[in-house]
Scaffold this motif. Structure first.
Motif, PDB file in Angstrom:
ATOM      1  N   TYR A  53      -0.889  11.973 -17.633  1.00 15.50           N
ATOM      2  CA  TYR A  53      -0.090  10.783 -17.360  1.00 15.50           C
ATOM      3  C   TYR A  53       1.324  11.147 -16.944  1.00 15.50           C
ATOM      4  N   LYS A  54       1.930  10.269 -16.142  1.00 18.36           N
ATOM      5  CA  LYS A  54       3.231  10.534 -15.536  1.00 18.36           C
ATOM      6  C   LYS A  54       4.320   9.655 -16.161  1.00 18.36           C
ATOM      7  N   LEU A  55       5.447   9.578 -15.454  1.00 16.22           N
ATOM      8  CA  LEU A  55       6.659   8.958 -15.985  1.00 16.22           C
ATOM      9  C   LEU A  55       6.428   7.542 -16.505  1.00 16.22           C
ATOM     10  N   PHE A  56       5.772   6.716 -15.723  1.00 16.75           N
ATOM     11  CA  PHE A  56       5.631   5.301 -16.089  1.00 16.75           C
ATOM     12  C   PHE A  56       4.293   5.014 -16.759  1.00 16.75           C
ATOM     13  N   TRP A  57       3.801   5.961 -17.541  1.00 15.44           N
ATOM     14  CA  TRP A  57       2.516   5.768 -18.229  1.00 15.44           C
ATOM     15  C   TRP A  57       2.502   4.556 -19.157  1.00 15.44           C
ATOM     16  N   PRO A  58       3.636   4.120 -19.780  1.00 14.45           N
ATOM     17  CA  PRO A  58       3.527   2.965 -20.694  1.00 14.45           C
ATOM     18  C   PRO A  58       2.950   1.719 -20.033  1.00 14.45           C
ATOM     19  N   GLU A  59       3.126   1.589 -18.716  1.00 13.10           N
ATOM     20  CA  GLU A  59       2.563   0.432 -18.029  1.00 13.10           C
ATOM     21  C   GLU A  59       1.046   0.545 -17.919  1.00 13.10           C
ATOM     22  N   GLU A  60       0.542   1.775 -17.779  1.00  9.25           N
ATOM     23  CA  GLU A  60      -0.890   1.990 -17.647  1.00  9.25           C
ATOM     24  C   GLU A  60      -1.605   2.092 -18.996  1.00  9.25           C
ATOM     25  N   ARG A  61      -0.889   2.477 -20.033  1.00 13.67           N
ATOM     26  CA  ARG A  61      -1.491   2.654 -21.352  1.00 13.67           C
ATOM     27  C   ARG A  61      -0.722   1.866 -22.422  1.00 13.67           C
ATOM     28  N   PRO A  62      -0.654   0.547 -22.272  1.00 12.41           N
ATOM     29  CA  PRO A  62       0.005  -0.245 -23.312  1.00 12.41           C
ATOM     30  C   PRO A  62      -0.678  -0.115 -24.661  1.00 12.41           C
ATOM     31  N   ASP A  63      -1.970   0.230 -24.642  1.00 14.94           N
ATOM     32  CA  ASP A  63      -2.682   0.415 -25.902  1.00 14.94           C
ATOM     33  C   ASP A  63      -2.069   1.533 -26.732  1.00 14.94           C
ATOM     34  N   VAL A  64      -1.600   2.596 -26.057  1.00 15.25           N
ATOM     35  CA  VAL A  64      -0.953   3.701 -26.767  1.00 15.25           C
ATOM     36  C   VAL A  64       0.403   3.262 -27.318  1.00 15.25           C
TER      37      VAL A  64
ATOM     38  N   ALA B 197      -0.318   7.574 -12.855  1.00 18.82           N
ATOM     39  CA  ALA B 197      -1.512   8.405 -12.826  1.00 18.82           C
ATOM     40  C   ALA B 197      -2.663   7.751 -12.067  1.00 18.82           C
ATOM     41  N   HIS B 198      -2.816   6.449 -12.240  1.00 16.32           N
ATOM     42  CA  HIS B 198      -3.967   5.755 -11.675  1.00 16.32           C
ATOM     43  C   HIS B 198      -3.694   5.380 -10.219  1.00 16.32           C
ATOM     44  N   PRO B 199      -4.663   5.592  -9.317  1.00 10.94           N
ATOM     45  CA  PRO B 199      -4.426   5.300  -7.893  1.00 10.94           C
ATOM     46  C   PRO B 199      -4.180   3.835  -7.594  1.00 10.94           C
ATOM     47  N   GLY B 200      -4.520   2.927  -8.518  1.00 15.89           N
ATOM     48  CA  GLY B 200      -4.280   1.511  -8.310  1.00 15.89           C
ATOM     49  C   GLY B 200      -2.929   1.029  -8.798  1.00 15.89           C
ATOM     50  N   SER B 201      -2.111   1.939  -9.279  1.00 14.59           N
ATOM     51  CA  SER B 201      -0.792   1.582  -9.818  1.00 14.59           C
ATOM     52  C   SER B 201       0.317   1.980  -8.842  1.00 14.59           C
ATOM     53  N   PRO B 202       1.384   1.159  -8.779  1.00 13.86           N
ATOM     54  CA  PRO B 202       1.574  -0.129  -9.427  1.00 13.86           C
ATOM     55  C   PRO B 202       0.816  -1.236  -8.694  1.00 13.86           C
ATOM     56  N   THR B 203       0.491  -2.274  -9.425  1.00  8.05           N
ATOM     57  CA  THR B 203      -0.237  -3.393  -8.843  1.00  8.05           C
ATOM     58  C   THR B 203       0.655  -4.169  -7.878  1.00  8.05           C
ATOM     59  N   ASP B 204       0.042  -5.019  -7.067  1.00 10.53           N
ATOM     60  CA  ASP B 204       0.831  -5.858  -6.160  1.00 10.53           C
ATOM     61  C   ASP B 204       1.824  -6.708  -6.940  1.00 10.53           C
ATOM     62  N   GLU B 205       1.380  -7.269  -8.073  1.00  8.28           N
ATOM     63  CA  GLU B 205       2.283  -8.082  -8.895  1.00  8.28           C
ATOM     64  C   GLU B 205       3.464  -7.265  -9.383  1.00  8.28           C
ATOM     65  N   ALA B 206       3.199  -6.034  -9.806  1.00  5.96           N
ATOM     66  CA  ALA B 206       4.278  -5.198 -10.324  1.00  5.96           C
ATOM     67  C   ALA B 206       5.278  -4.857  -9.224  1.00  5.96           C
ATOM     68  N   ILE B 207       4.784  -4.565  -8.025  1.00  7.18           N
ATOM     69  CA  ILE B 207       5.688  -4.257  -6.914  1.00  7.18           C
ATOM     70  C   ILE B 207       6.589  -5.446  -6.627  1.00  7.18           C
ATOM     71  N   ASP B 208       5.996  -6.648  -6.613  1.00  6.25           N
ATOM     72  CA  ASP B 208       6.805  -7.855  -6.389  1.00  6.25           C
ATOM     73  C   ASP B 208       7.836  -8.037  -7.499  1.00  6.25           C
ATOM     74  N   ALA B 209       7.414  -7.784  -8.736  1.00  5.87           N
ATOM     75  CA  ALA B 209       8.326  -7.979  -9.866  1.00  5.87           C
ATOM     76  C   ALA B 209       9.468  -6.983  -9.846  1.00  5.87           C
ATOM     77  N   TYR B 210       9.175  -5.729  -9.514  1.00  9.47           N
ATOM     78  CA  TYR B 210      10.184  -4.682  -9.598  1.00  9.47           C
ATOM     79  C   TYR B 210      11.087  -4.614  -8.374  1.00  9.47           C
TER      80      TYR B 210
ATOM     81  N   ARG C 209       0.819  -1.208   0.000  1.00  4.90           N
ATOM     82  CA  ARG C 209       0.000   0.000   0.000  1.00  4.90           C
ATOM     83  C   ARG C 209       0.855   1.260   0.000  1.00  4.90           C
ATOM     84  N   LEU C 210       2.027   1.191   0.595  1.00  6.73           N
ATOM     85  CA  LEU C 210       2.898   2.357   0.655  1.00  6.73           C
ATOM     86  C   LEU C 210       3.362   2.796  -0.723  1.00  6.73           C
ATOM     87  N   ALA C 211       3.485   1.836  -1.636  1.00  3.97           N
ATOM     88  CA  ALA C 211       3.924   2.183  -2.995  1.00  3.97           C
ATOM     89  C   ALA C 211       2.872   2.990  -3.731  1.00  3.97           C
ATOM     90  N   ARG C 212       1.626   2.914  -3.284  1.00  2.00           N
ATOM     91  CA  ARG C 212       0.536   3.613  -3.970  1.00  2.00           C
ATOM     92  C   ARG C 212       0.104   4.896  -3.268  1.00  2.00           C
TER      93      ARG C 212
END
Length: 314
Positions: free
Chosen positions: A290-301, A202-215, A188-191
């Motif tokens: 959108y902020k620095l790590f937007w590619p993770e939130e907007r892979p569609d772009v 940008a999104h309040p749910g980012s990074p996900t728990d999986e992403a925190i574990d991965a990074y 929760r501290l990462a968010r």
């Protein structure tokens, strides 16, 4: 490191601008990962897709190749997608005594492409990976077919002033324990506003728990791993792009830039600078809110812009 409260782009986010989550899970990413033996160490690489054309994905700091998971999954229908972890980050295991600065990363990538029998690749990059991508482009121009840059270092803003606290803490060996480990122990501290999420997503749910574990979990696993992270951060203190402008202007590879305008790590003047920085620039697209790590939130772009740059129909 204080950050402005996120305001711009809230309407777009509320409207569901993010790509659907879960296209690529951490478990699947782990199963795709393999280690490539090089003189620089065992490089952790995820590959997906086949064919003669390749795409190389370069992640940010302190992230890993998992940053590109959904873009890789989508673009693997069009390219042999190669997503390595930089030395000192992710799951790559650098050789003993191996330098992890940008020069070493560029040399490692060139060797990795040779090892994987890839003559040329379309490069997609973010953050410090964008600086490495620029160096790769001018030092090994025959290896780079095109360049898709997202928020990243530029010669006038390398390193950005916002990185100074990270560098200072790394110099005393405290960055990992004080900034990264708390988020590993309590996701929760990462968010929070002051965490990785509030600063870079940008999104309040980012990074996900999986992403925190991965990074972050690999970077806190041992004193040796922590020392490598600190070495990576300290190597960012020098302007690694000093003097690169003339070479970028001479470069003939097509370069497209997408910039999250709510990023307060890099300078707000950067998009205007990038519009004239490249010899074959294909313009700058600005993503409001959108902020620095937007590619993770907007892979569609990322997918949309990559296919357009490559001249490939979706």
């Amino acid at each position: 490191m204080k950050r402005r409260t996120f305001m711009k782009g809230a309407a777009a986010l509320a409207a569901g601008a993010m790509a659907p989550a879960g296209a690529m899970t951490l478990d699947r990413w782990r199963r795709l990962r393999r280690f490539v033996a090089t003189p620089y160490g065992r490089i952790a690489v995820v590959e997906q897709g086949r064919g003669p054309a390749a795409a190389l994905f370069l992640h940010g700091f302190p992230l890993s190749s998992f940053q590109w998971r959904d873009a890789v999954a989508a673009l693997s229908a069009h390219r042999r997608c190669i997503a390595p972890d930089f030395m000192a980050l992710g799951f790559t295991e650098p050789a003993p005594g191996q330098a992890v600065d940008a020069d070493a990363q560029v040399a490692m990538l060139a060797h990795l492409l040779d090892t994987l029998d890839v003559r040329q690749a379309d490069v997609i990059a973010n953050d410090s990976g964008g600086a490495v991508a620029q160096l790769l482009t001018v030092r090994h121009p025959d290896r780079v077919r095109s360049l898709l840059l997202t928020n990243c270092d530029t010669e006038p803003d390398c390193p950005p002033p916002a990185l100074k606290p990270v560098i200072d803490l790394s110099r005393t060996g405290r960055f990992v324990d004080e900034w990264l480990l708390p988020s590993v122990l309590d996701h929760r501290l990462a968010r929070t506003k002051e965490g990785l999420g509030g600063q870079c997503y940008a999104h309040p749910g980012s990074p996900t728990d999986e992403a925190i574990d991965a990074y972050l979990a690999p970077l806190t696993a041992s004193p040796a791993r922590q020392a490598l992270v600190h070495a990576y951060a300290l190597a960012l203190e020098r302007n690694i792009l000093q003097g690169i402008a003339p070479a970028l202007k001479r470069a003939r590879q097509p370069v497209r830039v997408i910039w999250g305008t709510a990023d307060d790590i890099f300078s707000a003047a950067t998009p205007a600078y990038l519009e004239q920085a490249f010899g074959n620039g294909r313009g700058v697209r600005r993503l409001a809110g959108y902020k620095l790590f937007w590619p993770e939130e907007r892979p569609d772009v990322v997918v949309e812009e990559a296919l357009a740059l490559w001249g490939v129909s979706a």
